[in-house]
Design a protein around this motif. Sequence first.
Motif, PDB file in Angstrom:
ATOM      1  N   TRP A  31       0.831  -1.222   0.000  1.00 24.49           N
ATOM      2  CA  TRP A  31       0.000   0.000   0.000  1.00 24.49           C
ATOM      3  C   TRP A  31       0.859   1.264   0.000  1.00 24.49           C
ATOM      4  O   TRP A  31       0.336   2.368   0.025  1.00 24.49           O
ATOM      5  CB  TRP A  31      -0.960   0.003   1.185  1.00 24.49           C
ATOM      6  N   ARG A  32       2.173   1.078   0.002  1.00 21.76           N
ATOM      7  CA  ARG A  32       3.043   2.261  -0.087  1.00 21.76           C
ATOM      8  C   ARG A  32       3.495   2.521  -1.514  1.00 21.76           C
ATOM      9  O   ARG A  32       4.308   3.420  -1.757  1.00 21.76           O
ATOM     10  CB  ARG A  32       4.257   2.087   0.837  1.00 21.76           C
ATOM     11  N   GLU A  44      -5.677   0.735   5.337  1.00 23.74           N
ATOM     12  CA  GLU A  44      -5.739   1.257   6.708  1.00 23.74           C
ATOM     13  C   GLU A  44      -6.816   0.544   7.527  1.00 23.74           C
ATOM     14  O   GLU A  44      -6.642   0.306   8.718  1.00 23.74           O
ATOM     15  CB  GLU A  44      -5.986   2.771   6.708  1.00 23.74           C
ATOM     16  N   LEU A  47      -5.422  -2.826   8.419  1.00 28.40           N
ATOM     17  CA  LEU A  47      -4.305  -2.756   9.363  1.00 28.40           C
ATOM     18  C   LEU A  47      -4.735  -2.376  10.780  1.00 28.40           C
ATOM     19  O   LEU A  47      -3.942  -2.438  11.711  1.00 28.40           O
ATOM     20  CB  LEU A  47      -3.266  -1.738   8.862  1.00 28.40           C
ATOM     21  N   VAL A  52       0.874  -6.318   9.988  1.00 30.58           N
ATOM     22  CA  VAL A  52       1.249  -6.029   8.604  1.00 30.58           C
ATOM     23  C   VAL A  52       1.424  -7.315   7.795  1.00 30.58           C
ATOM     24  O   VAL A  52       0.895  -7.441   6.684  1.00 30.58           O
ATOM     25  CB  VAL A  52       2.562  -5.195   8.587  1.00 30.58           C
ATOM     26  N   TYR A 127      -8.490   8.535  13.171  1.00 30.65           N
ATOM     27  CA  TYR A 127      -7.222   8.003  12.679  1.00 30.65           C
ATOM     28  C   TYR A 127      -7.285   7.739  11.169  1.00 30.65           C
ATOM     29  O   TYR A 127      -6.429   8.183  10.407  1.00 30.65           O
ATOM     30  CB  TYR A 127      -6.832   6.697  13.410  1.00 30.65           C
ATOM     31  N   GLN A 188       3.164   8.042   7.819  1.00 26.41           N
ATOM     32  CA  GLN A 188       3.714   6.682   7.711  1.00 26.41           C
ATOM     33  C   GLN A 188       4.980   6.539   8.543  1.00 26.41           C
ATOM     34  O   GLN A 188       5.255   5.478   9.095  1.00 26.41           O
ATOM     35  CB  GLN A 188       4.016   6.351   6.250  1.00 26.41           C
ATOM     36  N   ILE A 191       4.109   5.971  12.192  1.00 29.57           N
ATOM     37  CA  ILE A 191       3.628   4.596  12.379  1.00 29.57           C
ATOM     38  C   ILE A 191       4.814   3.625  12.307  1.00 29.57           C
ATOM     39  O   ILE A 191       4.948   2.708  13.113  1.00 29.57           O
ATOM     40  CB  ILE A 191       2.585   4.240  11.289  1.00 29.57           C
TER      41      ILE A 191
END
Length: 358
Positions: A31-32, A44, A47, A52, A127, A188, A191
């Motif tokens: 997802w990055r 999201e 997660l 992960v 969030y 990110q 996190i």
Amino acid sequence: MKAMTEKKMLSDEAVEALLAWYRVHRRDLPWRKTKDPYRIWVSEIMLQQTRVEAVKPYYERFMRELPTVQALAEVSEEKLLKLWEGLGYYSRARNLQRAAQTVMRDHNGKLPNAYSELRKLTGIGDYTAGAIASIAFGERVPAIDGNVLRVLARVTGSYEDIALPQTKKNWQEALKSCVPKEAGDFTQAMIELGATVCVPNGEARCGKCPMAAHCVSCMKHLTDEIPVRSAKKPRRIIPKTVFVIADGNRTVLHKRPPTGLLAGLYELPNAEGHLDEAEATAYLRSIGFDPLQITPIDPAKHIFTHLEWHMNAYRVRIAPDFDGVDESSGYLLIDNDELRENYAVPSAFSAFSKYLLF
Ligand code: ADE
């Protein structure tokens, strides 16, 4: 001039150091590789309560099967739940679909590009709205999850209770002015730092932390005291007896009620309490089954957020020509091939899946 002189929660130097670290150390996660708000949204949500590594294959498959908001809005509930099977917390999937339907109806199939609009969608809290708005749209808003709360508590040396909603609210407000123009990377990076360096239980890897020089807990050796998190209420224990009822080719499932825990999902039939063999036989007869053979199998536990199921279990053989199930009872006799392909049985029962084939 107050705003100009007030100390920021994170200094510009700390944020710069964090971003520089993230550019080098970020994990290469599926997802990055995208700025597609739909993909970021789904990732999201997945997660939120899942690790992960566990999310990766689910995310990839979900994106292959449902690549657009429209596909998600239109998919059948069975297929959606099958794609979610094993991830748990199925209300996340249902809320995703409800929100996708709203996006189709009210936003032309495109996720709104502002925190305040995202926040109105079912299942999108502070969030998630912050994560989507910052990562997909670059809006300078914070996204504070459990990892980020821990990082903030440690860096600022705060003894405030991170289990209190008010702490999160205060820090959300305080962090707003610290979010740099690289808002998505900042989200990110916070996190990532919480997940890989500023880890829980006093084991923080301060030697590897880009913010160590800016961190009160590192400098004063407080990482085993901070964060402070008040104890949660103990989970309620529910004893149960689970039945794997099968005739060799077919297995009995039961549809759960439409509201409450695991709403509307298919489960292995079960009764409250730990029943001995005689009680179990009587119970099975009371729900319309005639056991030819009943054998105890290994017990199992499943932990939900607020309760634990402690399950004893029996494998129950019924006659191959049994046709006594009345659909209105909620019980179904399902062909084993079909069960594997089309029915989502929650992971609470996965300890018993090895008994599904006789
Ligand atoms: N946990 C929550 N959001 C995440 C993300 N975008 N990357 C890695 N872990 C996460």
